[in-house]
Scaffold this active site. Sequence first.
Site, PDB file in Angstrom:
ATOM      1  N   LYS A   2      12.777  24.298  -7.960  1.00 55.58           N
ATOM      2  CA  LYS A   2      13.983  23.828  -9.040  1.00 55.58           C
ATOM      3  C   LYS A   2      14.123  21.944  -8.779  1.00 55.58           C
ATOM      4  CE  LYS A   2      16.859  23.508 -12.537  1.00 55.58           C
ATOM      5  NZ  LYS A   2      18.323  22.406 -12.535  1.00 55.58           N
ATOM      6  N   SER A   9      18.087  27.970 -14.748  1.00 55.99           N
ATOM      7  CA  SER A   9      17.196  25.941 -15.705  1.00 55.99           C
ATOM      8  C   SER A   9      17.214  26.663 -16.867  1.00 55.99           C
ATOM      9  CB  SER A   9      15.412  25.738 -15.317  1.00 55.99           C
ATOM     10  OG  SER A   9      16.166  24.494 -15.874  1.00 55.99           O
ATOM     11  N   HIS A  37      11.239  20.878 -10.799  1.00 57.48           N
ATOM     12  CA  HIS A  37      11.772  21.008 -11.719  1.00 57.48           C
ATOM     13  C   HIS A  37      12.043  19.529 -12.485  1.00 57.48           C
ATOM     14  CE1 HIS A  37      13.752  22.007 -15.142  1.00 57.48           C
ATOM     15  NE2 HIS A  37      13.148  22.434 -15.770  1.00 57.48           N
ATOM     16  N   ASN A  38      13.420  19.106 -11.923  1.00 54.15           N
ATOM     17  CA  ASN A  38      13.809  18.203 -12.233  1.00 54.15           C
ATOM     18  C   ASN A  38      13.461  16.880 -12.509  1.00 54.15           C
ATOM     19  OD1 ASN A  38      15.854  20.178 -12.682  1.00 54.15           O
ATOM     20  ND2 ASN A  38      17.319  19.244 -11.713  1.00 54.15           N
ATOM     21  N   GLU A  84      11.143  16.804 -15.578  1.00 51.61           N
ATOM     22  CA  GLU A  84      12.816  16.184 -16.510  1.00 51.61           C
ATOM     23  C   GLU A  84      12.791  15.214 -16.278  1.00 51.61           C
ATOM     24  OE1 GLU A  84      15.413  19.778 -16.226  1.00 51.61           O
ATOM     25  OE2 GLU A  84      16.742  17.919 -15.600  1.00 51.61           O
TER      26      GLU A  84
HETATM   27  C1  6PG Z   1      18.482  22.463 -16.468  1.00 45.01           C
HETATM   28  C2  6PG Z   1      18.542  20.406 -16.570  1.00 45.01           C
HETATM   29  C3  6PG Z   1      20.445  20.873 -14.975  1.00 45.01           C
HETATM   30  C4  6PG Z   1      20.679  19.610 -15.381  1.00 45.01           C
HETATM   31  C5  6PG Z   1      20.134  18.606 -14.678  1.00 45.01           C
HETATM   32  C6  6PG Z   1      20.971  17.326 -15.182  1.00 45.01           C
HETATM   33  O1  6PG Z   1      16.935  22.329 -15.224  1.00 45.01           O
HETATM   34  O2  6PG Z   1      19.070  22.717 -16.413  1.00 45.01           O
HETATM   35  O3  6PG Z   1      17.592  19.714 -15.084  1.00 45.01           O
HETATM   36  O4  6PG Z   1      19.728  21.171 -13.705  1.00 45.01           O
HETATM   37  O5  6PG Z   1      21.049  19.313 -16.674  1.00 45.01           O
HETATM   38  O6  6PG Z   1      20.707  18.515 -12.928  1.00 45.01           O
HETATM   39  O7  6PG Z   1      20.219  16.885 -13.715  1.00 45.01           O
HETATM   40  P1  6PG Z   1      20.696  14.516 -14.334  1.00 45.01           P
HETATM   41  O8  6PG Z   1      22.225  14.362 -14.599  1.00 45.01           O
HETATM   42  O9  6PG Z   1      20.769  14.318 -12.544  1.00 45.01           O
HETATM   43  O10 6PG Z   1      20.185  13.777 -15.452  1.00 45.01           O
END
Ligand code: 6PG
Length: 470
Positions: free
Chosen positions: A184, A130, A187-188, A191
């Site tokens: 991960k 990430s 994490h998302n 996010e």
């Molecule tokens: C990270 C982000 C990266 C990516 C996402 C965006 O941790 O660096 O999460 O993995 O920006 O996958 O996800 P979406 O396109 O689903 O918003």
Amino acid sequence: MNDPANLELGLIGLGTMGMSLLLNMADHGHAVAGYHRDGARLQRIRAAALPNLHGFDELAGFVRALRRPRVVMLLVPAGAPVDSVIAELLPLLEAGDFIVDAGNSFHRDTARRAHELEPWGISFVGMGVSGGESGARHGPSMMPGGGAHAWERLRPVLESVAARADGEPCVAPMGKGAAGHYVKMIHNGIEYALMQMLAECYDLMRRRLGMTNAEMAAEFARWNDGRLQGFLVAITVTVLGTPDPLGAGELIDAVSDQARAKGTGKWTSQEAMDLGVPVPAIDAAVSARELSALRAERLQLAALYPGAPPARADRAAALAGLEQAYFAAAWIAYAQGFAQIAAASREYGFGTGLATVARVWRAGCIIRAAILEPIHAAFAANPALANLLLEPAVAAALAPAVAGLRATVIDGVSCGVPLPALSAALAYFDGMRSARLPANLLQAQRDHFGAHTYERLDRDGSFHSEWGRE
Ligand code: 6PG
């Protein structure tokens, strides 16, 4: 010149993330190589002119140049491309070698690939990375799975290139099997929830409080100076202050209000439902993106059901409540994500340490924030904590902020500004602190129409009743 040999690691997938990570490794003194079948894509490697960074457009030569046991890292799009690269690599590798998938792969694919490669003696490691391009280049947060054996081989490179928090590298083993990609994914999911919550705060500030972009940027900047400090808050300040290069005013006002998604948030929700773990703040964030995409319907409905939210006079009180709302809701979003990791670790035998997860999220990743310090402290003090919200220190911080979350949600409901993630966080909190929920009525209804049985509070066993007749 002799062909390079004994290289520490080879990387396939020289897109933005892969290239940045490779340059980061080379900067830290590791002898590494990148592979791309199209030699033109090796231009950036040549341009870097680093003696320890090599480019190959021939796969066999690339593999031959790696020291045994070899480590080949993949940064290719999730899904079929990962399988096709593995198929190409397989005849060139030997027992003992490692393939590290550093993309956003689905954990079930990672588990399948590890299983398929087992008979070949090849360790397949799913690793979450990430931090976007800048993180990969200057210090990402990394979440490798694959257990202790893989960690031993990968540790020197990963620790040297990772982001650092308090001098500690933000990389650590997440557990066995597909644990790295599972963590991960969560994490998302977090996010998605935090981004949606910030978007809801922005919506209230804009539509209800009538704030300009500059005023909102100043408010988020104030948040970022205090207990809400975090990467997503910081980039919100930057976004709101960016002028439109193609027109007047700020760029944010010209950006289409239809969110896209690559799917990791949706996976989190789907997987949470499979495990029976409630993560409603994350679910709401996924749905909110889907709803935003229905722009044509929204425009028709906006005409059919008009009514703008009335302006609110007491801006200072609303903003004080909003600060508390994001603080409380962020705690709740992290609590849901960590509860899901704990449940998945039990279900899949990952052996994931929650304090370790919090530790590697403190820097480098997208959800890095000041709040991760007390989250780390909570799980370090009590690794078996069933829910973050149970920790007395968390309760002491969270409880006083709930009033602001409640007032904010009431305000949104009263004026018609939708706050799905903030509302879902509050409902989760209220549900989790209810000693008695109305699920007794659900059980009675189930037993009434389907003889599904129910349990009693005052004695053991399973009961069925002829409802209305007893
Ligand atoms: C990270 C982000 C990266 C990516 C996402 C965006 O941790 O660096 O999460 O993995 O920006 O996958 O996800 P979406 O396109 O689903 O918003």
